[in-house]
Design an enzyme around this catalytic site. Structure first.
Site, PDB file in Angstrom:
ATOM      1  N   LYS A 199      18.559  25.864  92.081  1.00 40.08           N
ATOM      2  CA  LYS A 199      17.450  26.335  91.235  1.00 40.08           C
ATOM      3  C   LYS A 199      16.907  25.260  90.297  1.00 40.08           C
ATOM      4  CE  LYS A 199      20.474  28.178  87.674  1.00 40.08           C
ATOM      5  NZ  LYS A 199      21.442  29.233  87.416  1.00 40.08           N
ATOM      6  N   ARG A 239      26.337  39.000  80.561  1.00 37.81           N
ATOM      7  CA  ARG A 239      25.126  38.837  81.352  1.00 37.81           C
ATOM      8  C   ARG A 239      25.250  39.862  82.472  1.00 37.81           C
ATOM      9  NH1 ARG A 239      22.788  33.135  83.681  1.00 37.81           N
ATOM     10  NH2 ARG A 239      23.565  33.978  85.624  1.00 37.81           N
TER      11      ARG A 239
END
Ligand SMILES: *Cc1c(COP(=O)(O)O)cnc(C)c1O
Length: 352
Positions: free
Chosen positions: A36, A129
């Site tokens: 990414k 998260r």
């Protein structure tokens, strides 16, 4: 040559990958190479492959689409959005999940596309998260998945040190492993985290059975993220950003006039008074890089600040060394690389 430009040293990345790959192999861990940071640029993905990787992971499905042609196991490492289910099934072989509604939707879509899609269920080990906090809930979902015939339960994973910066620990890895043993499947993939888990691995703190890490930063910069140390045999200068001086003047180090607030509404701290000094303005800005994660190669250069389109540095060495039009190189770290790679104003040069 056009500036700013980003020199991408594919050979360095390839060697870093080889080094980290063999380090992980010693601990029985396979790597999913995270792409990414560089938007899955196919040249860099190829460097991952040349370094020995067989799996990649990206947070954006659009990035996985860019490497559709490469034969690799492709993981979507961000929990899929319901509106992207079609693309997820099309471009990812594996996805990391934490919502049953999404699994139902993925199953329907996989059926429609005559595909089998692999699922890793995410466990929140404290970083707050993504992932299930309650084991029973995760195991319940794992059991429900037996009825989702186009999905294959692949294993469990966790992510630490990204939002609350909770560190991975032997206990957390142990409980992830125990949970994986309760799954209704034989050889689960157990993905123990990101580059922040490497330090624990090297201390021997990862129990057998944790067999995967998803790594980005450590492959690109040779950096583990617990103590932010560089791994032996790796290099941190694979990405060099070069920008051009457009103004070069002696100026005082203190601004003059009443100081207001910055774009975040915060009053800036006043800089140290170093008297008059040589300052250069470069034609690059916050749109293209991040000053917190870049380092001038010349130790006599100090970054003073940046705005959208300008980067300002102090030159303290030989005053004759630089002039208007000179090119200044910087070694990039994580977020700077991300911005430079994304910026259409930065020309990319591949060096192999
Ligand atoms: C970004 C990301 C990684 C890779 O993190 P690094 O610190 O670059 O190794 C791994 N897993 C997930 C879920 C991520 O979002």
């Amino acid at each position: 040559m056009a500036y700013p430009c980003l020199d991408i040293h594919l050979d360095i990345v390839k060697n870093n990958v080889k080094t980290v790959h063999s380090l992980c192999r010693e601990h029985g861990i396979q790597i999913t190479g995270v792409t990414k940071v560089f938007s899955a640029d196919p040249h860099l993905v190829q460097a991952y492959i040349d370094g020995g990787l067989e799996r990649i992971g990206d947070a954006r499905i659009e990035n996985l689409k860019r490497v559709e042609h490469l034969s690799l196991e492709k993981w979507l490492i961000r929990v899929p959005a319901l509106t992207q289910v079609k693309e997820v099934i099309r471009y990812a072989d594996v996805s990391m999940n934490s919502e049953i509604e999404t699994l139902f939707a993925l199953n329907e879509e996989a059926k429609r596309q005559h595909k089998k899609h692999k699922v890793i269920l995410m466990v929140d080990c404290g970083d707050l998260r993504e992932g299930y906090v309650k084991e029973e809930e995760l195991l319940h979902v794992a059991n429900l998945m037996k009825d989702l015939s186009s999905l294959i339960l692949y294993g469990v994973g966790t992510n630490l040190s990204c939002l609350s910066f909770v560190l991975p620990s032997e206990e957390k890895m142990q409980s992830l492993f125990h949970l994986s043993q309760s799954l209704p499947l034989k050889n689960p993939t157990v993905s123990g985290g990101n580059s922040a888990t490497i330090a624990l691995m090297m201390e021997g703190g990862i129990p057998k059975g944790i067999n995967n890490l998803r790594l980005g930063e450590s492959l690109l910069f040779g950096k583990e993220r617990k103590g932010y140390t560089y791994l032996k045999g790796t290099r941190k200068d694979a990405f060099i950003l070069q920008a051009e001086i457009v103004e070069l003047k002696e100026k005082p180090s203190l601004p003059w006039g009443e100081i207001g607030v910055d774009s975040y509404g915060i009053k800036p701290e006043s800089p140290c008074d170093n008297g008059i000094g040589l300052r250069a303005i470069l034609a690059i800005g916050k749109q293209d890089c991040d000053i917190e994660t870049m380092t001038p190669l010349d130790p006599d250069i100090t970054i003073l600040g940046a705005s959208s389109d300008y980067l300002i540095v102090r030159l303290s060495g030989n005053k004759e060394a630089y002039h208007v039009g000179s090119i200044i190189p910087f070694a990039l770290g994580y977020f700077s690389l991300m911005r430079a790679q994304m910026s259409s104003f930065v020309e990319k040069h591949y060096i192999s």
